[in-house]
Scaffold this motif. Structure first.
Motif, PDB file in Angstrom:
ATOM      1  N   LEU A 193       0.826  -1.204   0.000  1.00 29.35           N
ATOM      2  CA  LEU A 193       0.000   0.000   0.000  1.00 29.35           C
ATOM      3  C   LEU A 193       0.863   1.257   0.000  1.00 29.35           C
ATOM      4  O   LEU A 193       0.479   2.287  -0.573  1.00 29.35           O
ATOM      5  CB  LEU A 193      -0.934  -0.001   1.209  1.00 29.35           C
ATOM      6  CG  LEU A 193      -1.949  -1.142   1.277  1.00 29.35           C
ATOM      7  CD1 LEU A 193      -2.935  -0.926   2.432  1.00 29.35           C
ATOM      8  CD2 LEU A 193      -2.704  -1.297  -0.038  1.00 29.35           C
ATOM      9  N   ALA A 194       2.035   1.196   0.621  1.00 27.05           N
ATOM     10  CA  ALA A 194       2.957   2.332   0.607  1.00 27.05           C
ATOM     11  C   ALA A 194       3.426   2.633  -0.811  1.00 27.05           C
ATOM     12  O   ALA A 194       3.533   3.796  -1.212  1.00 27.05           O
ATOM     13  CB  ALA A 194       4.148   2.049   1.515  1.00 27.05           C
ATOM     14  N   SER A 195       3.721   1.583  -1.577  1.00 23.88           N
ATOM     15  CA  SER A 195       4.154   1.776  -2.968  1.00 23.88           C
ATOM     16  C   SER A 195       3.049   2.441  -3.795  1.00 23.88           C
ATOM     17  O   SER A 195       3.320   3.347  -4.591  1.00 23.88           O
ATOM     18  CB  SER A 195       4.539   0.429  -3.591  1.00 23.88           C
ATOM     19  OG  SER A 195       5.671  -0.116  -2.960  1.00 23.88           O
ATOM     20  N   GLN A 196       1.826   1.990  -3.605  1.00 28.11           N
ATOM     21  CA  GLN A 196       0.701   2.590  -4.329  1.00 28.11           C
ATOM     22  C   GLN A 196       0.530   4.062  -3.952  1.00 28.11           C
ATOM     23  O   GLN A 196       0.327   4.919  -4.820  1.00 28.11           O
ATOM     24  CB  GLN A 196      -0.580   1.820  -4.013  1.00 28.11           C
ATOM     25  CG  GLN A 196      -0.598   0.391  -4.503  1.00 28.11           C
ATOM     26  CD  GLN A 196      -1.861  -0.341  -4.092  1.00 28.11           C
ATOM     27  OE1 GLN A 196      -2.895   0.258  -3.854  1.00 28.11           O
ATOM     28  NE2 GLN A 196      -1.782  -1.658  -4.002  1.00 28.11           N
ATOM     29  N   THR A 197       0.616   4.345  -2.657  1.00 31.15           N
ATOM     30  CA  THR A 197       0.395   5.707  -2.183  1.00 31.15           C
ATOM     31  C   THR A 197       1.523   6.631  -2.623  1.00 31.15           C
ATOM     32  O   THR A 197       1.284   7.789  -3.003  1.00 31.15           O
ATOM     33  CB  THR A 197       0.265   5.730  -0.650  1.00 31.15           C
ATOM     34  OG1 THR A 197      -0.755   4.809  -0.246  1.00 31.15           O
ATOM     35  CG2 THR A 197      -0.095   7.121  -0.155  1.00 31.15           C
ATOM     36  N   ALA A 198       2.761   6.149  -2.583  1.00 28.37           N
ATOM     37  CA  ALA A 198       3.899   6.958  -3.027  1.00 28.37           C
ATOM     38  C   ALA A 198       3.758   7.322  -4.502  1.00 28.37           C
ATOM     39  O   ALA A 198       4.019   8.468  -4.903  1.00 28.37           O
ATOM     40  CB  ALA A 198       5.207   6.205  -2.787  1.00 28.37           C
ATOM     41  N   ALA A 199       3.333   6.358  -5.307  1.00 26.29           N
ATOM     42  CA  ALA A 199       3.125   6.621  -6.735  1.00 26.29           C
ATOM     43  C   ALA A 199       2.008   7.642  -6.931  1.00 26.29           C
ATOM     44  O   ALA A 199       2.089   8.513  -7.820  1.00 26.29           O
ATOM     45  CB  ALA A 199       2.792   5.323  -7.463  1.00 26.29           C
ATOM     46  N   MET A 200       0.976   7.554  -6.109  1.00 22.38           N
ATOM     47  CA  MET A 200      -0.132   8.498  -6.188  1.00 22.38           C
ATOM     48  C   MET A 200       0.338   9.916  -5.850  1.00 22.38           C
ATOM     49  O   MET A 200       0.026  10.882  -6.555  1.00 22.38           O
ATOM     50  CB  MET A 200      -1.244   8.066  -5.234  1.00 22.38           C
ATOM     51  CG  MET A 200      -2.497   8.917  -5.282  1.00 22.38           C
ATOM     52  SD  MET A 200      -3.454   8.686  -6.805  1.00 22.38           S
ATOM     53  CE  MET A 200      -3.960   6.967  -6.638  1.00 22.38           C
ATOM     54  N   ILE A 201       1.111  10.042  -4.768  1.00 29.77           N
ATOM     55  CA  ILE A 201       1.608  11.360  -4.354  1.00 29.77           C
ATOM     56  C   ILE A 201       2.511  11.957  -5.428  1.00 29.77           C
ATOM     57  O   ILE A 201       2.342  13.114  -5.830  1.00 29.77           O
ATOM     58  CB  ILE A 201       2.354  11.245  -3.017  1.00 29.77           C
ATOM     59  CG1 ILE A 201       1.378  10.926  -1.882  1.00 29.77           C
ATOM     60  CG2 ILE A 201       3.106  12.545  -2.702  1.00 29.77           C
ATOM     61  CD1 ILE A 201       2.053  10.615  -0.558  1.00 29.77           C
ATOM     62  N   ASP A 202       3.476  11.173  -5.903  1.00 29.80           N
ATOM     63  CA  ASP A 202       4.411  11.678  -6.917  1.00 29.80           C
ATOM     64  C   ASP A 202       3.677  12.037  -8.209  1.00 29.80           C
ATOM     65  O   ASP A 202       3.962  13.070  -8.835  1.00 29.80           O
ATOM     66  CB  ASP A 202       5.489  10.638  -7.211  1.00 29.80           C
ATOM     67  CG  ASP A 202       6.517  10.532  -6.095  1.00 29.80           C
ATOM     68  OD1 ASP A 202       6.590  11.462  -5.269  1.00 29.80           O
ATOM     69  OD2 ASP A 202       7.238   9.515  -6.052  1.00 29.80           O
ATOM     70  N   GLY A 203       2.755  11.177  -8.620  1.00 31.65           N
ATOM     71  CA  GLY A 203       2.029  11.417  -9.865  1.00 31.65           C
ATOM     72  C   GLY A 203       1.178  12.661  -9.804  1.00 31.65           C
ATOM     73  O   GLY A 203       1.189  13.489 -10.735  1.00 31.65           O
ATOM     74  N   PHE A 204       0.428  12.819  -8.714  1.00 33.40           N
ATOM     75  CA  PHE A 204      -0.409  14.004  -8.573  1.00 33.40           C
ATOM     76  C   PHE A 204       0.433  15.268  -8.418  1.00 33.40           C
ATOM     77  O   PHE A 204       0.060  16.335  -8.910  1.00 33.40           O
ATOM     78  CB  PHE A 204      -1.362  13.850  -7.390  1.00 33.40           C
ATOM     79  CG  PHE A 204      -2.691  13.252  -7.764  1.00 33.40           C
ATOM     80  CD1 PHE A 204      -3.540  13.909  -8.635  1.00 33.40           C
ATOM     81  CD2 PHE A 204      -3.086  12.029  -7.244  1.00 33.40           C
ATOM     82  CE1 PHE A 204      -4.763  13.359  -8.992  1.00 33.40           C
ATOM     83  CE2 PHE A 204      -4.313  11.468  -7.586  1.00 33.40           C
ATOM     84  CZ  PHE A 204      -5.150  12.133  -8.464  1.00 33.40           C
ATOM     85  N   TRP A 205       1.558  15.158  -7.709  1.00 35.01           N
ATOM     86  CA  TRP A 205       2.430  16.335  -7.563  1.00 35.01           C
ATOM     87  C   TRP A 205       2.943  16.784  -8.933  1.00 35.01           C
ATOM     88  O   TRP A 205       2.887  17.976  -9.259  1.00 35.01           O
ATOM     89  CB  TRP A 205       3.604  16.013  -6.640  1.00 35.01           C
ATOM     90  CG  TRP A 205       4.395  17.250  -6.288  1.00 35.01           C
ATOM     91  CD1 TRP A 205       4.262  18.029  -5.179  1.00 35.01           C
ATOM     92  CD2 TRP A 205       5.417  17.860  -7.082  1.00 35.01           C
ATOM     93  NE1 TRP A 205       5.141  19.088  -5.231  1.00 35.01           N
ATOM     94  CE2 TRP A 205       5.864  19.011  -6.394  1.00 35.01           C
ATOM     95  CE3 TRP A 205       6.007  17.552  -8.310  1.00 35.01           C
ATOM     96  CZ2 TRP A 205       6.866  19.842  -6.888  1.00 35.01           C
ATOM     97  CZ3 TRP A 205       7.002  18.389  -8.811  1.00 35.01           C
ATOM     98  CH2 TRP A 205       7.423  19.514  -8.102  1.00 35.01           C
ATOM     99  N   LEU A 206       3.427  15.841  -9.732  1.00 34.55           N
ATOM    100  CA  LEU A 206       3.971  16.189 -11.040  1.00 34.55           C
ATOM    101  C   LEU A 206       2.890  16.748 -11.951  1.00 34.55           C
ATOM    102  O   LEU A 206       3.099  17.765 -12.634  1.00 34.55           O
ATOM    103  CB  LEU A 206       4.609  14.952 -11.683  1.00 34.55           C
ATOM    104  CG  LEU A 206       5.225  15.158 -13.070  1.00 34.55           C
ATOM    105  CD1 LEU A 206       6.310  16.224 -13.026  1.00 34.55           C
ATOM    106  CD2 LEU A 206       5.786  13.834 -13.597  1.00 34.55           C
TER     107      LEU A 206
END
Length: 203
Positions: A152-165
């Motif tokens: 779940l951490a991997s999914q959330t990290a990808a979500m944060i980075d993707g939305f930030w970019l």
């Protein structure tokens, strides 16, 4: 002002000038001259303090990492927090006004691009990724088994980075960043609703 403090102030001014130069000219067109012009200092002082442009770029990236770290630590020091609150604080730390600012967004994007070619920046990028993943894994790990928490951490990290970019590249970054923070928090809330404390999907 002592000599040591004076040196720290000048180093900080040069780091901020580097971010301003990248925001105006882009990383490739940022030079020792453009940085020194923004800082109002002689170009020789950059080599004196940082050994050249690349040393200053590396220091600037570390400055952004430190800002991110301090934003999280300040939130986590607010007293006893639930795992859910810790996870939401991680999102908030990644979307502070500092991280949303034009100099910061331009520098982050330039850093990500250059990290594909510069070994030092690539190492810093891996450190930053591991830090985000570790913080999220710890938060989820307080509620569920480690293997589930890491997933779940991997999914959330990808979500944060993707939305930030996506927000940084938006025509209206400030509105996009605000929406991105809400959506990332909602993503975490949905995960916590979907998975019980044993890490198994609820029926």
């Amino acid at each position: 002002m002592t000599q040591h403090k004076s040196k720290d102030v000048r180093r900080q001014q040069l780091i901020l000038a580097t971010m301003a130069s990248i925001a105006q000219h882009g990383l490739h067109n940022t030079t020792i001259v453009t940085i020194s012009n923004h800082a109002g200092m002689s170009s020789g002082i950059i080599s004196h303090y940082f050994g050249g442009k690349q040393g200053l770029i590396n220091a600037t990236v570390r400055h952004l990492f430190d800002q991110l770290k301090q934003a999280l630590l300040s939130r986590l020091s607010q007293g006893s927090l639930s795992p859910r609150e810790r996870l939401l604080m991680i999102v908030e730390a990644n979307f502070t006004q500092v991280q949303r600012s034009l100099p910061a967004t331009k520098t982050w994007i330039s850093f990500w691009e250059q990290s594909m070619h510069e070994p030092v920046l690539a190492r810093l990028q891996r450190v930053n990724h591991r830090r985000l993943h570790s913080n999220l894994s710890h938060g989820f790990g307080l509620l569920m088994p480690r293997h589930q928490a890491r997933q779940l951490a991997s999914q959330t990290a990808a979500m944060i980075d993707g939305f930030w970019l996506r927000s940084a590249l938006s025509p209206d970054p400030q509105q996009a960043f605000s929406q991105a923070e809400v959506l990332c928090k909602a993503f975490i809330e949905n995960l916590l609703m979907q998975y019980g404390e044993n890490g198994c999907p609820k029926q």
